[in-house]
Design an enzyme around this catalytic site. Sequence first.
Site, PDB file in Angstrom:
ATOM      1  N   ASP A 465       0.860  -1.175   0.000  1.00  0.00           N
ATOM      2  CA  ASP A 465       0.000   0.000   0.000  1.00  0.00           C
ATOM      3  C   ASP A 465       0.898   1.227   0.000  1.00  0.00           C
ATOM      4  OD1 ASP A 465      -2.221   1.644   0.181  1.00  0.00           O
ATOM      5  OD2 ASP A 465      -2.220   1.593   2.363  1.00  0.00           O
ATOM      6  N   LYS A 466       0.332   2.371  -0.279  1.00  0.00           N
ATOM      7  CA  LYS A 466       1.168   3.577  -0.347  1.00  0.00           C
ATOM      8  C   LYS A 466       1.051   4.413   0.913  1.00  0.00           C
ATOM      9  CE  LYS A 466       1.580   7.951  -2.850  1.00  0.00           C
ATOM     10  NZ  LYS A 466       0.959   8.791  -1.813  1.00  0.00           N
TER      11      LYS A 466
END
Length: 1104
Positions: A465-466
Amino acid sequence: MSKGSQAVASPSLVANIKELDSLSFLLERPEKQRIDRAPFAYLNLFNALYLFKNILFWDWARIKLFVPILLAILACNGLVWLLVHWSIRLRAYMRYTTCSDLHDASHCQVNPAAFSGAKEIVLLQRRQLDEEAELSFLYRKQRYCWNSEAKQFERLKYPVEETFGTYRKSTGLGTESRVLSALERWGPNAFEVPLPSFGILLQEQLLAPFFVFQAFCVGLWSLDDYWMYSAFTRMKAGSSSRHPVHGRPPGVGGEERTVPADCLLLAGTCIVEEAVLTGESTPQWKAPVGAPAEGDEELSEVDPSARLSIPQHKGHILFGGTRVLQHTCDKGSRIRTPDGGCLAVVLRTGFETGQGQLMRTILFSTERVTANSWEAGAFILFLLIFAIAAAGYVLYYALQDPERSRYKLLLNCSMIITSVIPPELPMELSMAVNASLMALMRKRVFCTEPFRIPLAGKVAICCFDKTGTLTSDNLILEGLTGLAGRGQDLVKDVKQASPEVLRVMASCQSLIQVDGDIVGDPLEKASFQATGWSLNGSTCVSPKQGKHKETASVLHRYHFSSALKRMSAIVKVEDESTSMPVLWVVLKGAPEVVRQFLAHPPADYDQSYKRFAAQGARVIALAYKRLPSSTATSELRSMSRDDIESGLDFGGFAVFHCPLKPESEPALRILKESSHQLVMITGDAPLTACHTAAQLHIVDRPVLVLQHRGQEAGVGGGPDPHHQEADGSYEWYDLAISGEGLGHLHDIRAEDTFVPMTQVFARSAVPNGIASQGKVLANGPAGQQVVKKTGGYGSRMLENLEKQGKPVDERMRRMADWMDSMDTGDDGQVPMVKPGDASMAAPFTAKESSVMPCTDIIKQGRSTLVTTIQMFKILGLICLNSAYILSVMYLQGVKMSDTQATSHGMVSAGLFFVISSAKPLQTLSAERPHTRIFCVYVFASLMGQFVINTAYLIYMYTCAIAMMPAEDAQKPDTDFKANLVNSVCFIIQFFIQLSTFAVNYMGHPHNASLRENRPLFTTILYSTAFICALLFDVPRGLASWFSLVPIPDIIRYKMVGLGISVLVVTYVWEHWLRRAFPEPLPPQKGYLAFVEADKHNRMQKKQQ
């Protein structure tokens, strides 16, 4: 009712339950008809009476005949009982009869779907509820009830799909009789997880298949007079019965503020923390669905005739187990709460709540890799073939000698067959996993499923995920752009903006105050703090400007929705310089969504926000409008949200920067250099995601951003006029796909083509069942790494391939057709505020805020995987050698004494112990470990070493028997006798065991080398010195303690010289195979997967 020998599964009875595959209905047999008890009870009773009769008449001949028969019957009874205990199918066959009529059955065999649990026989319960008969069963803390109309079982229904009007009219249970009725139907709101007693755990261990087999092997060795060795083997087996130690970091939470069940909020507002369920620490605002009272800031948006959907309306639901940080009661609610709290209706209780489902996942997770895996079973089956051949060899030649003891012959054949199943196998694998567990715990990484650790060594793709994972949770407001009179200039001093823009930034938010601190979404917090305003409940106060200051009170708030991608609020603004308050509508959201609500969007609107989005910034559009002064608060309730949000004035764009965590770039660089494919899956906009991916080595080539251009308003239509052409084919670019584009690919069944070639998945939370219309397009840049393309890209790609003389097949033409409907681009959308999927049910939990623990898990996983593979190889070689010794050499009279066998086993156990504690190297290698036992490398190494070692043993046996006096020869059935052959063979076996560990130890590039592994190196060194001491009888008399006779010098020199040669040859053979058959490296880029597959297809066509 029909009786049969096998239960008939009925998949149609659970058609709507994805966790269950089928059901089988059973009727419990009476005790006298149970197959696992009745026949043996009658036989034992008959034999006992007959035996008692012969004892009375002193008929010892018959007594000696029937005692073994009685013992054999008891043994068969015990074996059948164990098989029934281990096998659900046998238990159903022997203890139950099948039923064709559900209402005649007493039990039910539940056959779950794949990876959903294990088979189980459960009791069918018949209850009387509210003058209605209920037929149900309880499986894994979940109740399933019979629906007589649908003729199938369904989950116990909870009131989770009623209309909102029904919930609003709820008045509670009211009477004690209704409370008791509800308690009887749905059960108590409790998590009953009974802890097993010591007796139950002990029984479970004693009845485990490997434990029973170990006890059987110990019995066989004891019958052959190996008492000391049997006791030592039993001691080793006992240690394998211990569970691996694992743990989870202790959690904290105030139980006094914990939501007890899943509830629908009817009145009042709540701020809750859902980290226990989602792993998301950002507090969530919960709004009521009831009709709001006068002055309430929450405006109900739900239609009273609409039905509740928990995933869609989770903003109104308080989930069990979450913590309430703050609440505000509704004094005008229809029902007054006695303690001034919020009003809610209970939806689900117990194990049916969100927390309960999480608990069931933890309790009944079955996707575990244990020592009893199919690969281990297949490997043992492979060894069993050799054992059966060896036992058949012994049986064939032994039966030709009428003087051979049949008892000894049967015992020897049994020992040969059981020797291929190492009793130490569970212990060795458990030790390797335990060592890894302890190493991870020292690095603050906790594991709930220990046997997943070897799977970490097989990881080829790492997805991240970022926001909050690769980047920090704290956002930095870089400034504003698009302000009136400023054009595309970035104004870093926010306070230079107009009062209207500052009002939007300060009042259009869902922040709360907890213990004096402002908490909430990091983006809203950064925006609010930049304005310099202060927060007091639902009122925002501006700093004093000149002689007056402004106060904005939120009247109605439409919370942010990831589906709508916007948030708005109606605020009442009071200024000290004016006497009358003014109503304003403030709105923020994704730029392409906000555009449709603007009365007059600027001409450079798209260009302004895309410029900063391409640089990795998160861009928010701000808008506002002033309501007419004649608008009353009561009129707002009759206005729709679309009317309120229409005709807005554009305020500008807020540009946010989310800095990377310091450990993100080093961690992903390590993973990339160690032959892992990196993928980003985020809710951020594609341009923002691609910029971050380029900084973190996820993409390092030009990127094509593929997105779906649907019918929703605000999505750009035409191509960018500044598009540039790119030469070459798609193989030279990376792919990024938006969620809408992914949904469209699913509709046209093209995911299998594009997903393996994609490095970035942006806006990936695509609703199920999305109706994708239009085409997958791409327009706009993604920084310097994105190549802009116009339509017809697929056709030009084929043209370039044909110009380069490359073949073009039908698959590539289909792909080109799909690429023709794509462009590169970005929608510039604001990131979704969506909880993550992390939870306490994850197999691994790291108490670190960075992704660096991923490298630690993979290091330890590779180390454990390498250790596991080498253990299987070593155990296989030892078992093959044992089968040969117990068969061919046994017929020649070769045996070991009890002391020799015990010392041999002690050294083996010590070597296994130290080899399991191998430490991984600090750097991850690009070379991958072998992941399977059944591969060319393992089997070629196994058989090659076995042949070399066996040839060495046979040659030295031949030399020893040629020099041994004939009178010292030993017959197979006699007790152990110290002679030259036994002495030579014992030392050779000891040396082969040590060389097997030394040669098959796998050090670099995943583990410490043999010399760096000091415990193993020291053990092998001292064991070798011990063999030399035995061989040369230094000090004098040592050899006699181990039942060895003096060995002639000529044989000693041959043993030493050939032993060194065998060690060198096996070492060269093993390491040549490692280099000749390495584990294949996965492609670094998804495009390469397509290219390699295409090359493979072309090669196959040429061969055909």
